[in-house]
Design a protein around this motif. Sequence first.
Motif: not given
Length: 117
Positions: A62-79
């Motif tokens: 299972h993978a968890h991705a954390h993406f931070t960029c100006p205007g974006y801050d997202m955390s996603i868990t894949g299948g």
Amino acid sequence: MMEVANPSCCGDGDKTRRKKRKTMKEALLHNKCQELNEICRDIKCIPPRYTVLPSLEDGMFHAHAHFTCPGYDMSITGGPHLTPDGARCSATAILITELRKKTTEEEEHEHDTNIPS
């Protein structure tokens, strides 16, 4: 000259070994990883951070991705996936989908605010 007894030592052994063919799903997921890397490069943003862990319950990754960029801050868990790379690419595919949704929502909001009353 000396002949090598083991053909794998001189590179001939790979003829009998076959690499497992990727499924279409794996190939598409891999392309998503490349796509996100290109997006990050184009907008001069750091690619997401990934955490990939095996599950003790089902043996899948299972993978968890954390993406931070100006205007974006997202955390996603894949299948769940059989391989760590597959799990990472699964999270990437979901992240790209969510980024597209957010971008579309922002464009619609900008369009709505620019329409004179």
